[in-house]
Design an enzyme around this catalytic site. Structure first.
Site, PDB file in Angstrom:
ATOM      1  N   THR A 161       0.908   1.680 -23.310  1.00 46.72           N
ATOM      2  CA  THR A 161       1.310   2.719 -22.365  1.00 46.72           C
ATOM      3  C   THR A 161       0.159   3.718 -22.386  1.00 46.72           C
ATOM      4  O   THR A 161      -0.473   3.912 -23.436  1.00 46.72           O
ATOM      5  CB  THR A 161       2.620   3.431 -22.766  1.00 46.72           C
ATOM      6  OG1 THR A 161       2.424   4.066 -24.029  1.00 46.72           O
ATOM      7  CG2 THR A 161       3.779   2.447 -22.875  1.00 46.72           C
ATOM      8  N   HIS A 162      -0.140   4.302 -21.246  1.00 44.49           N
ATOM      9  CA  HIS A 162      -1.299   5.214 -21.124  1.00 44.49           C
ATOM     10  C   HIS A 162      -2.601   4.527 -21.539  1.00 44.49           C
ATOM     11  O   HIS A 162      -3.533   5.174 -21.994  1.00 44.49           O
ATOM     12  CB  HIS A 162      -1.114   6.486 -21.966  1.00 44.49           C
ATOM     13  CG  HIS A 162       0.237   7.111 -21.836  1.00 44.49           C
ATOM     14  ND1 HIS A 162       0.539   8.057 -20.887  1.00 44.49           N
ATOM     15  CD2 HIS A 162       1.395   6.895 -22.523  1.00 44.49           C
ATOM     16  CE1 HIS A 162       1.815   8.413 -20.998  1.00 44.49           C
ATOM     17  NE2 HIS A 162       2.360   7.705 -21.981  1.00 44.49           N
ATOM     18  N   SER A 209     -25.639 -11.336 -12.401  1.00 48.14           N
ATOM     19  CA  SER A 209     -26.333 -10.147 -11.911  1.00 48.14           C
ATOM     20  C   SER A 209     -27.727 -10.547 -11.471  1.00 48.14           C
ATOM     21  O   SER A 209     -28.312 -11.496 -11.995  1.00 48.14           O
ATOM     22  CB  SER A 209     -26.405  -9.116 -13.036  1.00 48.14           C
ATOM     23  OG  SER A 209     -27.504  -8.261 -12.852  1.00 48.14           O
ATOM     24  N   LYS A 265     -25.302 -10.937 -17.800  1.00 49.10           N
ATOM     25  CA  LYS A 265     -24.050 -10.531 -17.167  1.00 49.10           C
ATOM     26  C   LYS A 265     -23.205 -11.703 -16.666  1.00 49.10           C
ATOM     27  O   LYS A 265     -23.725 -12.693 -16.171  1.00 49.10           O
ATOM     28  CB  LYS A 265     -24.330  -9.606 -15.982  1.00 49.10           C
ATOM     29  CG  LYS A 265     -24.770  -8.222 -16.371  1.00 49.10           C
ATOM     30  CD  LYS A 265     -23.726  -7.439 -17.161  1.00 49.10           C
ATOM     31  CE  LYS A 265     -22.613  -6.931 -16.274  1.00 49.10           C
ATOM     32  NZ  LYS A 265     -23.036  -5.832 -15.413  1.00 49.10           N
ATOM     33  N   GLU A 323     -12.355  -7.998  -8.857  1.00 45.08           N
ATOM     34  CA  GLU A 323     -12.671  -6.664  -8.334  1.00 45.08           C
ATOM     35  C   GLU A 323     -12.486  -6.613  -6.814  1.00 45.08           C
ATOM     36  O   GLU A 323     -11.981  -5.630  -6.262  1.00 45.08           O
ATOM     37  CB  GLU A 323     -14.108  -6.287  -8.682  1.00 45.08           C
ATOM     38  CG  GLU A 323     -14.311  -6.035 -10.168  1.00 45.08           C
ATOM     39  CD  GLU A 323     -15.791  -6.003 -10.544  1.00 45.08           C
ATOM     40  OE1 GLU A 323     -16.530  -5.217  -9.933  1.00 45.08           O
ATOM     41  OE2 GLU A 323     -16.195  -6.768 -11.434  1.00 45.08           O
ATOM     42  N   TYR A 374       7.036  -0.630  26.574  1.00 46.27           N
ATOM     43  CA  TYR A 374       5.688  -1.042  26.190  1.00 46.27           C
ATOM     44  C   TYR A 374       4.660   0.032  26.525  1.00 46.27           C
ATOM     45  O   TYR A 374       4.724   0.672  27.580  1.00 46.27           O
ATOM     46  CB  TYR A 374       5.298  -2.348  26.901  1.00 46.27           C
ATOM     47  CG  TYR A 374       3.897  -2.828  26.556  1.00 46.27           C
ATOM     48  CD1 TYR A 374       3.664  -3.583  25.415  1.00 46.27           C
ATOM     49  CD2 TYR A 374       2.807  -2.492  27.351  1.00 46.27           C
ATOM     50  CE1 TYR A 374       2.385  -4.002  25.084  1.00 46.27           C
ATOM     51  CE2 TYR A 374       1.522  -2.906  27.028  1.00 46.27           C
ATOM     52  CZ  TYR A 374       1.313  -3.663  25.896  1.00 46.27           C
ATOM     53  OH  TYR A 374       0.051  -4.072  25.558  1.00 46.27           O
ATOM     54  N   LYS A 385      -1.960  -6.244  16.666  1.00 43.97           N
ATOM     55  CA  LYS A 385      -2.383  -7.563  16.178  1.00 43.97           C
ATOM     56  C   LYS A 385      -3.555  -7.479  15.211  1.00 43.97           C
ATOM     57  O   LYS A 385      -3.544  -8.120  14.156  1.00 43.97           O
ATOM     58  CB  LYS A 385      -2.718  -8.469  17.362  1.00 43.97           C
ATOM     59  CG  LYS A 385      -1.461  -8.913  18.101  1.00 43.97           C
ATOM     60  CD  LYS A 385      -1.758  -9.626  19.398  1.00 43.97           C
ATOM     61  CE  LYS A 385      -2.047  -8.686  20.545  1.00 43.97           C
ATOM     62  NZ  LYS A 385      -0.969  -7.729  20.849  1.00 43.97           N
TER      63      LYS A 385
HETATM   64  N1  ARG Z   1      -2.726  -7.938  25.591  1.00 43.87           N
HETATM   65  C1  ARG Z   1      -1.499  -7.220  25.627  1.00 43.87           C
HETATM   66  C2  ARG Z   1      -1.088  -6.848  24.202  1.00 43.87           C
HETATM   67  O1  ARG Z   1      -1.595  -7.390  23.332  1.00 43.87           O
HETATM   68  C3  ARG Z   1      -0.418  -8.041  26.227  1.00 43.87           C
HETATM   69  C4  ARG Z   1       0.635  -7.255  26.909  1.00 43.87           C
HETATM   70  C5  ARG Z   1       0.084  -6.641  28.091  1.00 43.87           C
HETATM   71  N2  ARG Z   1       1.057  -5.923  28.833  1.00 43.87           N
HETATM   72  C6  ARG Z   1       0.732  -4.948  29.667  1.00 43.87           C
HETATM   73  N3  ARG Z   1       1.680  -4.392  30.287  1.00 43.87           N
HETATM   74  N4  ARG Z   1      -0.506  -4.597  29.837  1.00 43.87           N
HETATM   75  O2  ARG Z   1      -0.280  -5.976  23.981  1.00 43.87           O
END
Ligand code: ARG
Length: 457
Positions: free
Chosen positions: A154-155, A276, A282, A289, A316, A324
């Site tokens: 611990t520590h 190294s 080394k 890491e 949206y 993504k």
């Molecule tokens: N490339 C867009 C995205 O990844 C797809 C959806 C596009 N929709 C829109 N109303 N422009 O979100």
């Protein structure tokens, strides 16, 4: 050519094009996009929204596109706006007007909400498989070193005796919870959003349940705005990844410490170490890491996702296109980290003797010495604690350990001591005695590992 050319008088400025486009990121969803479109087309045909012949031709066309992409005969156009636009455009090139029917009762908004789910579903399943492998390696190593006494800390100060197997099993438990988190993440992701349309559903009589079934979802989304608006499943995935990375990072931090000369509890295989450019002696734990280091970018992905979402009005918004890059980076990073970590652990050499030697220094049996006075001599724990503290101070002054301090000196501090204390403070006895459920006794550790290996099946 843009999808919306009817409404516009000018082509987009090329600078806008590049900025607006997501093809460089979302082309990895090509298979999922096609899979989603095939299910949608089948449902449209079976519901009589398009005719069956066209539905079949669309599906054949989509299959052909995928085959051509896989074989390299068709390259994804980097100038397309996104993968949805590209596939639909290519289909129309091949099928003419029939191709144009695919997007009936669908928007890219519900399409992308579907594609990301399909992609992350696969990625999460893949990660879970890797995590299971890692847990299995930890269990096997734990079984092998169930009796290897090492100092628990611990520590970062030597605290009480444990075994190396017990230490590894702690990580196995953390990773089991990570598995559970991915399971939960998948459960909430298991909702099919097609039919939400752009935001307000559709007037076409879709059979959404059919599409869901075709794509292996157990539920359909229940509100069209929600179906296209949320990316909670991305944030949740990034969180599950982040917490797993915290666990890997801590494990790797310990590997780095353990293979230093200051510890020398383990030796990493040459195949998982680096040298190294200047220091010939080394051998560096770069892989460990890097895993520790890469946790930071994953937390960044999570922060980015949460911050991107927090101020968006329904439904949206283009901001969401940023989802993504962040969530794919998170899953890719974890995958990349697990890939070398598993064989690195599998091949490392465990230097039990060095652990045992470290355990012999640092008075990690002091609690057991106090417990001896409590259990065998009836002293209150607080008094026993104080007496043992005095003994430790004496040992430090004289350069001795509790094992090497003569019994006469014990007796000087407390007359109740007898020869039995040396048995009570033997490190092997100390770990063997910790049989409480969850404790480090070697038989416990073996049972823990057995139990966890059983859970993996
Ligand atoms: N490339 C867009 C995205 O990844 C797809 C959806 C596009 N929709 C829109 N109303 N422009 O979100």
């Amino acid at each position: 050519m843009k999808l919306w050319k009817g409404r516009f008088e000018k082509e987009a400025d090329p600078k806008t094009n590049d900025f607006n486009s997501s093809i460089s990121i979302d082309s990895r969803m090509v298979r999922q996009d096609i899979e989603g479109s095939m299910a949608h087309a089948q449902m449209l045909g079976e519901c009589g929204i398009i005719c069956q012949g066209e539905s079949e031709r669309i599906r054949e066309g989509l299959k052909g596109i995928l085959t051509d992409i896989d074989s390299g005969a068709l390259a994804i156009d980097p100038d397309a706006e996104d993968i949805h636009t590209f596939i639909e455009g290519e289909l129309t090139k091949r099928l003419g007007d029939t191709g144009k029917r695919l997007h009936t009762a669908r928007s890219r908004n519900d399409q992308v909400a579907l594609d990301v789910r399909l992609t992350l579903r696969e990625e999460c399943r893949g990660l879970m498989g890797q995590i299971r492998e890692l847990i299995a390696v930890l269990c096997q190593k734990a079984q092998k070193h169930a009796g290897a006494v090492m100092p628990g800390y611990t520590h970062l100060q030597r605290a009480q005796p444990i075994t190396f197997g017990h230490h590894l099993m702690a990580y196995a438990e953390m990773l089991l919870r990570d598995l559970g988190r991915f399971e939960d993440t998948l459960k909430r992701m298991d909702v099919m959003p097609l039919g939400s349309g752009a935001l307000a559903g559709t007037t076409y009589p879709l059979d959404r349940e059919m599409t869901a079934k075709l794509l292996g979802f157990s539920q359909v989304s229940q509100n069209s705005l929600d179906g296209v608006s949320d990316r909670d499943f991305c944030a949740e995935t990034a969180f599950s990844v982040s917490l797993c990375m915290v666990h890997l990072s801590r494990l790797c931090e310990e590997l780095v410490l353990w293979c230093s000369w200051e510890y020398k509890f383990i030796e990493l295989d040459d195949a998982f170490s680096t040298g190294s450019s200047i220091m010939p002696q080394k051998k560096n734990p770069d892989i460990a890491e890097l895993i520790r280091g890469k946790s930071g970018r994953v937390f960044g992905d999570l922060m980015g996702l949460l911050t991107m979402m927090k101020g968006l009005p329904l439904a949206y918004n283009k901001d969401m296109q940023e989802d993504k890059e962040a969530v794919f980076d998170a899953v890719d990073t974890l995958k990349m980290c697990l890939t070398p970590l598993i064989p690195m652990l599998e091949t490392m050499t465990v230097l039990e003797e060095n652990m045992r030697n470290a355990a012999a220094r640092g008075f990690i049996n002091a609690t057991d010495c106090a417990d001896f006075l409590v259990a065998q001599k009836g002293l209150p724990f607080r008094d026993a604690y104080k007496i043992t503290g005095e003994l430790v101070a004496l040992c430090i002054k004289r350069g001795l350990t509790l094992e090497t301090l003569p019994l006469e000196d014990y007796k000087q501090v407390c007359a109740d001591f007898d020869q039995g204390v040396f048995e009570a403070i033997s490190l092997e006895r100390c770990v063997e005695g910790r049989k409480v459920l969850g404790g480090p006794a070697p038989e416990n550790v073996k049972a823990q590992a057995q139990r966890v290996l059983g859970l993996l099946k």
